[in-house]
Design a protein around this motif. Structure first.
Motif, short mmCIF file in Angstrom:
data_model
loop_
_atom_site.label_atom_id
_atom_site.label_comp_id
_atom_site.label_asym_id
_atom_site.label_seq_id
_atom_site.Cartn_x
_atom_site.Cartn_y
_atom_site.Cartn_z
N ALA B 180 0.83 -1.21 0.00
CA ALA B 180 0.00 0.00 0.00
C ALA B 180 0.87 1.26 0.00
N GLN B 181 2.08 1.14 0.55
CA GLN B 181 2.99 2.30 0.58
C GLN B 181 4.01 2.25 -0.55
N PRO B 184 2.71 2.72 -7.52
CA PRO B 184 1.29 2.67 -7.90
C PRO B 184 0.85 1.25 -8.29
N GLN B 186 2.02 -1.54 -7.11
CA GLN B 186 1.89 -2.34 -5.90
C GLN B 186 0.60 -1.99 -5.15
N LYS B 187 0.29 -0.70 -5.11
CA LYS B 187 -0.93 -0.29 -4.41
C LYS B 187 -2.17 -0.85 -5.12
N ALA B 190 -2.56 -4.41 -4.23
CA ALA B 190 -3.12 -4.59 -2.88
C ALA B 190 -4.63 -4.37 -2.89
N GLN B 191 -5.07 -3.32 -3.59
CA GLN B 191 -6.51 -3.03 -3.65
C GLN B 191 -7.27 -4.17 -4.34
N LEU B 246 -4.31 1.36 6.02
CA LEU B 246 -3.61 0.97 4.79
C LEU B 246 -3.90 1.94 3.64
N LEU B 248 -6.64 1.71 1.90
CA LEU B 248 -7.35 0.91 0.90
C LEU B 248 -8.85 0.98 1.17
#
Lengths: 252, 327
Positions: B180-181, B184, B186-187, B190-191, B246, B248
């Motif tokens: 999440a950090q 883009p 990777q985020k 995660a979502q 997070l 998210l």
């Protein structure tokens, strides 16, 4: 011994550990009994732990800013210098334990030398921990070779086939190249010829207890330490390295 | 309704058993217990054990591709823990008079169930985060009360299982936090994982209380302590702030804080999907069971060899002892 040879010797130890650890970890969830899922995962964890320590040390020796993950994930198969034995596929359980028995017998002696005699104190520290682990790896694999060899007619035949097939990958363990020779002369690494006798005694005793035939000496495959591998390694690395290579800017 | 015929002695035993359990005392393997209690426990503990070993597969799927050596070691250790949980739980079930092999046969024949959540695929590395955070989180919510379960061996196994699961959940959250950090991509990963795992995680608590066939009796026997809906609510309440941390978004437009209830309201669960996955129509049912059956069948010759060797060794030992005595 040049700095590059010093680095290569440590890197090779790490490559053997990582490649075999990666192979063994594929048994997790698929073993013949639950206890073996646990045991093989445990051994894989030891090997991955050894690889991490060795790569970190190699990184320090190289001093080029390549950390453990750069060494594991951003080298091609041509740059990996593990022995051909450890990259051979898992096959069936008998293939896996024979590969492990052959390698652990060698690695145990190699780390025993390193723990006691190497000129590099960092290597000695890593080796001292590894020796304890390798005792268990050797015992575990040898016990299984004995059980399978002296088990049923089917298991005997299967594991004999494994021994016959993998034997041709053991000669490379004792074939020194320039790096091995220079590092042995400098007192960093053992003289491979000296390890060969004890390896053979241990392995032959294990095979005899397992009622298995010891293969005759013949041609040995070679090339792993020089980066010329079997076809299997590239597939293994492609799978292992996919994420860091797809997202080179990411940290995980 | 069928009423089991019991002799006066059994009725007396059952009354004593109920009173014993009501006093929060532990039942041990050699104690008398009603047949239905024994059957319920065998069903539940074996299902739990099967969930551990089938649950190794979706996470095991990413061991070879873990993106750093540290993550590889952590994931492998985690999946190895699940094997250990399977082992404690099979052992706990064996104290009730069933063998591990029988339980495995029932799993392979489709007679015994495992947690349906493991019939969902793990598509990206972020699933290792989402599974640890949400699936292990939901499992802990279900399992912590089992540490006080009336059956001693199960309760004791669960104490250790819960300690390890709680570590797993934290590492899952850590994977999510890193993503999440991260970049883009990777985020987004995660979502996407959160979107796919959120609803199946809520389904892990089982059907609503009204539709849960075994709940009432298990509550009476102190095997179960809280209702499915209570635990699900607790999980939602715990998870919403973690998702906020997070950065998210939970995939539920109806999710909102209800001041009057002091809980989060959440949208309707798709029970049609839940029952379909249980029936075998989930994305990975065939693969998961197929992988277990394959491992078992491929390993048959190894187990046979180990048994044959043990028999030979025992005979050799016996003969050696006999000749020592003779001499």
């Amino acid at each position: 011994m040049t700095d590059a040879q010093h680095f290569a010797a440590v890197l090779r130890l790490g490559d053997d550990a990582l490649v075999l650890g990666q192979r063994l970890s594929a048994w997790c969830g698929h073993g013949p009994i639950l206890e073996e899922d646990i045991a093989l995962s445990n051994i894989a964890l030891d090997l991955i732990g050894q690889a991490r320590n060795l790569f970190t040390l190699a990184s320090k020796l190289e001093n080029q800013g390549r950390d453990e993950d750069a060494l594991a994930y951003f080298r091609s198969d041509l740059e990996f210098q593990n022995h051909l034995l450890v990259e051979q596929p898992n096959g069936h359980f008998g293939d896996t334990v024979v590969r492990q028995m052959f390698f652990s017998a060698f690695a145990l002696d190699r780390y025993t030398f390193l723990a006691r005699q190497t000129a590099n104190a960092d290597v000695a520290g890593i080796a001292a921990k590894a020796v304890k682990e390798l005792h268990y790896h050797w015992e575990h694999a040898a016990q299984w070779v004995i059980r399978l060899g002296d088990g049923t007619p089917e298991s005997h035949q299967k594991v004999q086939d494994s021994v016959d097939h993998l034997w041709a990958y053991t000669g490379e363990l004792f074939m020194p190249d320039d790096v091995d020779t220079a590092c042995a002369e400098a007192g960093l690494m053992p003289d491979l010829h000296e390890l060969q006798g004890t390896w053979r005694d241990k392995v032959v005793a294990c095979l005899e207890r397992a009622t298995l035939r010891v293969p005759e000496e013949g041609w040995s495959h070679r090339g792993g330490k020089q980066g010329v591998h079997s076809e299997h390694l590239s597939y293994m690395l492609a799978e292992m390295q996919v994420l860091p290579r797809t997202y080179p800017d990411a940290t995980w | 309704m069928k009423i089991a015929r019991m002799s006066p002695v059994e009725m007396n035993l059952e009354a004593r058993f109920d009173a014993y359990v009501a006093e929060e005392k532990k039942i041990e393997p050699k104690d008398w217990m009603p047949d239905a209690y024994r059957k319920t426990l065998i069903r539940q503990i074996s299902q739990h054990a099967h969930s551990e070993i089938v649950g190794m597969l979706p996470e095991g799927n990413w061991i070879s591709r873990a993106p750093s050596l540290k993550r590889k070691a952590i994931l492998l250790a985690k999946v190895q823990d699940e094997a250990g949980h399977g082992l404690y739980l099979y052992s706990a079930a064996e104290t009730l008079g069933v063998t591990r092999d029988q339980m495995l046969q029932d799993l392979h024949a489709g007679k015994a169930k495992y947690s349906s959540i493991f019939n969902y695929p793990t598509l990206t590395w972020a699933d290792m985060g989402a599974v640890g955070w949400l699936v292990d989180g939901a499992a802990i919510m279900n399992q912590v009360p089992l540490c006080k379960c009336s059956y001693g061996p199960y309760a004791r196994a669960m104490v250790r299982v819960c300690k390890e699961e709680s570590f797993h959940q934290r590492q899952g959250f850590q994977v999510m936090l890193n993503l999440a950090q991260g970049t883009p991509e990777q985020k987004a990963m995660a979502q996407d994982a959160l979107n796919r795992w959120w609803w199946p995680s809520l389904m892990m608590f089982g059907p609503s209380d009204a539709d849960s066939p075994h709940s009432a009796q298990s509550m009476k026997w102190n095997i179960k302590r809280f209702s499915n809906d209570e635990l699900r609510q607790r999980f939602v309440d715990m998870t919403v702030p973690q998702a906020e941390l997070l950065g998210l978004t939970l995939p539920d437009p109806d999710l909102k804080w209800n001041e009057a209830r002091g809980h989060y309201d959440f949208g309707a669960i798709n029970w049609d999907e839940f029952y379909n996955v249980i029936k075998g129509n989930g994305p990975c049912n065939k693969e998961r069971l197929g992988a277990r059956v394959k491992a078992y069948n491929d390993g048959a010759w190894v187990r046979d060899a180990a048994n044959a060797y043990a028999t030979k060794e025992a005979t050799r030992q016996k003969n050696a002892n006999a000749s020592t005595h003779a001499a």
